[in-house]
Each structure stands twice: as structure tokens, then as C-alpha cells.
Design an enzyme around this catalytic site. Structure first.
Site, mmCIF file in Angstrom:
data_model
loop_
_atom_site.group_PDB
_atom_site.id
_atom_site.type_symbol
_atom_site.label_atom_id
_atom_site.label_comp_id
_atom_site.label_asym_id
_atom_site.label_seq_id
_atom_site.Cartn_x
_atom_site.Cartn_y
_atom_site.Cartn_z
ATOM 1 N N TRP A 105 0.815 -1.218 0.000
ATOM 2 C CA TRP A 105 -0.059 -0.013 -0.145
ATOM 3 C C TRP A 105 0.870 1.338 -0.097
ATOM 4 O O TRP A 105 0.611 2.234 -0.782
ATOM 5 C CB TRP A 105 -0.988 -0.115 1.236
ATOM 6 C CG TRP A 105 -1.868 -1.277 1.142
ATOM 7 C CD1 TRP A 105 -2.200 -1.968 2.043
ATOM 8 C CD2 TRP A 105 -2.905 -1.662 0.006
ATOM 9 N NE1 TRP A 105 -3.312 -3.087 1.719
ATOM 10 C CE2 TRP A 105 -3.727 -2.673 0.481
ATOM 11 C CE3 TRP A 105 -3.120 -1.047 -1.320
ATOM 12 C CZ2 TRP A 105 -4.451 -3.386 -0.402
ATOM 13 C CZ3 TRP A 105 -4.112 -1.726 -2.165
ATOM 14 C CH2 TRP A 105 -4.669 -2.485 -1.633
ATOM 15 N N ASP A 175 -1.346 6.438 6.951
ATOM 16 C CA ASP A 175 -2.333 5.429 6.509
ATOM 17 C C ASP A 175 -2.429 4.497 7.372
ATOM 18 O O ASP A 175 -1.769 3.524 7.732
ATOM 19 C CB ASP A 175 -1.937 4.645 5.194
ATOM 20 C CG ASP A 175 -2.795 3.595 4.652
ATOM 21 O OD1 ASP A 175 -4.028 3.487 5.562
ATOM 22 O OD2 ASP A 175 -2.796 3.091 3.780
ATOM 23 N N LYS A 199 -11.993 -1.888 7.301
ATOM 24 C CA LYS A 199 -10.861 -2.770 8.048
ATOM 25 C C LYS A 199 -11.699 -2.761 9.493
ATOM 26 O O LYS A 199 -11.871 -3.757 10.102
ATOM 27 C CB LYS A 199 -9.664 -2.279 7.919
ATOM 28 C CG LYS A 199 -9.099 -2.021 6.603
ATOM 29 C CD LYS A 199 -8.902 -3.351 5.843
ATOM 30 C CE LYS A 199 -8.783 -3.175 4.118
ATOM 31 N NZ LYS A 199 -7.489 -2.325 3.712
#
Ligand SMILES: *Cc1c(COP(=O)(O)O)cnc(C)c1O
Length: 364
Positions: A105, A175, A199
Site C-alpha cells: 500500500w 495511512d 477494516k
């Protein structure tokens, strides 16, 4: 395969939500709070919805201890939109940004940022397939960088920053998609903390951005309105129709977190869950966890047997026992147990029981 009851869902995302949250949403599905309608049917400009979004923000501020000089935004576009939105808004002076690449990511975020300016990978753990977090110090960053970027928890590889880098006056962007609200964080150390909801918060479609006010308002004229933090902030996340139902569920999750005793209480539970699982893996003959011990994620526990066919057998047999979504990310294989806030200790215990049984049957 179908199940009569709910399973223990170890999916990395979208992932398990607290049953209490789902049951409350079910009760309120057709008539929320005496409004006579579902949240899905409400105008986002109505007083009923205004109360929902304002309460959600207030509760999030409370449980994460967000300082007053930070805005909370409820946006759309997921994590990938933030990969672009961060550089679009923050690469405003030197157009330099320093990225620490600790997984797929962060790597993707750095690649996207290159479309906007000089995004430099200042440290990476790709040399060892992202099984550790590289050590960095302030000297590793360019003094005139507009920001430093990290991915706090690496969902795919199962690692997390044991501590966040010191960046001095350079804003740090994090993040937090797969670890937000799993442990306490000093928000004031960050310029931006952002997280996709799917999530640890709610359904896909909402992205939460927590941004220090002095970083807002520097996107160039040419920036699309939907990607300008200032337009979103000036309009209290309602420049256009926000993802109303997702915001409602996020709000229910925040209230659930308060009932659990807050983020600190959840953190203690999360440490216990992860510890149980890693301890068993470390003691077993069949399974190994590839991530360096000090950098292991509390949320995503990655492990392998060392034999791809055995891994597949494990995932299939676990599924038959109601322990589902234990396959590793399609890019690395193996196994991954995502044990977010909503995963009860009983789910982790059931997994360990299964792992023991599987080991006994498959190790001669
Ligand atoms: C899932 C995830 C993403 C990608 O999110 P999308 O909403 O699918 O764009 C980015 N970062 C992290 C840490 C993630 O876990």
C-alpha cells in the site's frame, strides 16, 4: 458452503463488524430513531442525518483524543483516493515528499504521488519481502520535503511501525486503514491520519481523514473539487451527498468502542489476542510467522507452513469449521488471520484450537 450461524471471519477487509452494531442497524433498518425511515432514505441535509454525522464526529474525537486544531472529514474514494489526494493537496511548496515503503500500500501510494511531484522512497523493506520496518531517523528526510508518508500497519505483510518516525517540522502523513482505533495514537504527531473504514470501522465507501487545519487550503486551482481538502472541510464533508449509511454504521461502531471502555481497553484486548496467536505459532513445528518479532502487527497475523499445498489445505479445512477467510493476500499466499477490534477472544481461541488439531494431523 453455507452456514446457519455466524462464522469467525478473519477477512482483512471488508471485515468483521461487532455483532451488536449489526443488530442495532438491523433493528433500525426500517425506522431509525423514530424518524419513520431508514438512514438510507434520509436526506443528508435533514436534521436526523445531521445528528448522526455530528454525533459520529464527536464520538470519534473523543475516543481518539483528536485535538481541536484538526478537522475530521468523512470522504469517499477509499484508500486509493487518498494515495492521490495527499500529494494533490500537500505537495504545495518544494513538491518533494519522502515515502517509507513497508508494503504494497505504501508502494502504491508512492507511485501515485510521483504523478504530482518528486516522491522519493527514502527507506524500504522490499529487500526482505517487507518482513520488517526499516529504522529511519530525521536525517534520512529531505529538509524541504512537504511531508513524510508512512503506512502505519501493513495489512498484507502483517507488520506495523513499533514507533513512528521523528520528522521534526515536516508533517507526517499516516495511512491507518488497518489499525485505526486498535491502539491509542498521539494525533498531534501527525499532519494527516487517514483510514478507509472497511477494516476496523464500518462498511466500504467511507474514508476518514483527520487533518491539521494549517495543512488545508494549498491544493492548486486545477485540483478537482472532490479532491480538495479545503472544499470538503469548508462544507463539513457535505459538499455533495456523503456516504450516509456508512457514516451511520461508523457512528454505531464508535459508540460500541465507548461501551468497550474506549481505545485503550481495546488495545489491551488486541495485545492479548495477538500474543496468544504469535506465541502458539512460535512454539509450533508446522507454522512460522515471517515478520520480525518487534514489528509484528496486532491486527493482521501472517503465517505459513512452508508448503503451498499444505497452506491451501489449511485454509479449506478451517473454512469447513467456520473459520473463514484465512488465506493470505493474493500477492503473497500463505495464511493471514485479521483480528481487528470486532474479533472476539473466542474467535482467536477457536483458531488456535484448529491450528493445533491441524498440526497434530499433518506433522509426523
Ligand atoms: C485496504 C487498504 C488500502 C486500500 O484501500 P481501498 O479502500 O481499497 O483503496 C490502503 N491502505 C491500507 C493500509 C489498507 O489496509
Amino acid at each position: 458452503m453455507s452456514f446457519e450461524e455466524r462464522v469467525y471471519n478473519f477477512s482483512a477487509g471488508p471485515s468483521m463488524l461487532p455483532l451488536e452494531v449489526l443488530e442495532q442497524a438491523a433493528r433500525e433498518m426500517t425506522n431509525c430513531n423514530g424518524s419513520g425511515m431508514s438512514v438510507m432514505e434520509m436526506s443528508h441535509r435533514s436534521a436526523d442525518f445531521k445528528a448522526i454525522i455530528e454525533t459520529a464526529e464527536k464520538d470519534l474525537r473523543e475516543i481518539l483524543n483528536i485535538p481541536d486544531n484538526y478537522k475530521v472529514l468523512f470522504l469517499q474514494g477509499g484508500g486509493h483516493m487518498q494515495f492521490a489526494m495527499v500529494p494533490a493537496n500537500l505537495m504545495s511548496n518544494s513538491k518533494k515528499a519522502d515515502y517509507i515503503v513497508t508494503g504494497s500500500w505504501a508502494k502504491k501510494a508512492a507511485k501515485e504521488a510521483k504523478k504530482f511531484g518528486d516522491a522519493k522512497v527514502v527507506a524500504s523493506s522490499e529487500d526482505k519481502t517487507f518482513t520488517y520496518i526499516p529504522k529511519v531517523s530525521k536525517e534520512d528526510f529531505r529538509e524541504d520535503a512537504d511531508y513524510v508518508y508512512i503506512c502505519a500497519n501493513n495489512t498484507i505483510y502483517g507488520s506495523k511501525f513499533p514507533e513512528y518516525p521523528e520528522t521534526g517540522d515536516i508533517p507526517l502523513v499516516g495511512d491507518f486503514s488497518s489499525c485505526i482505533l486498535s491502539e491509542e495514537v498521539d494525533v498531534s504527531k501527525f499532519g494527516i491520519i487517514w483510514a478507509g473504514a472497511q477494516k476496523n470501522i464500518g462498511p466500504a465507501g467511507v474514508t476518514i481523514v483527520i487533518i491539521r487545519e494549517d495543512l488545508i487550503g494549498f491544493a492548486p486551482e486545477s485540483t478537482p473539487s472532490m479532491m480538495d481538502y479545503k472544499i470538503m472541510a469548508d462544507n463539513d464533508s457535505m459538499y455533495n451527498t456523503p456516504p450516509t449509511y456508512g457514516i451511520y454504521i461508523a457512528g454505531l461502531t464508535f459508540q460500541w468502542i465507548k461501551r468497550q471502555g474506549g481505545v485503550k481497553a481495546l488495545y489491551e484486548k488486541n495485545v492479548k489476542k495477538a500474543q496468544m496467536l504469535y506465541d502458539y505459532i512460535d512454539s509450533s513445528k508446522l507454522y512460522t510467522a515471517p515478520v520480525a518479532k518487534e514489528d509484528r502487527s496486532l491486527m493482521n497475523v501472517v503465517f505459513v507452513t512452508g508448503d503451498e499445498a499444505m497452506d491451501k489445505k489449511f485454509v479449506a479445512e478451517a473454512k469447513a469449521q467456520g473459520l473463514v477467510n484465512l488465506g493470505g493476500h493474493r500477492s503473497i499466499g500463505g495464511m493471514r488471520a485479521s483480528i481487528y477490534n470486532a474479533m472476539p477472544i473466542e474467535g482467536v481461541e477457536a483458531l488456535i484450537e484448529f491450528m493445533k488439531k491441524f498440526e497434530a494431523e499433518n506433522v509426523k
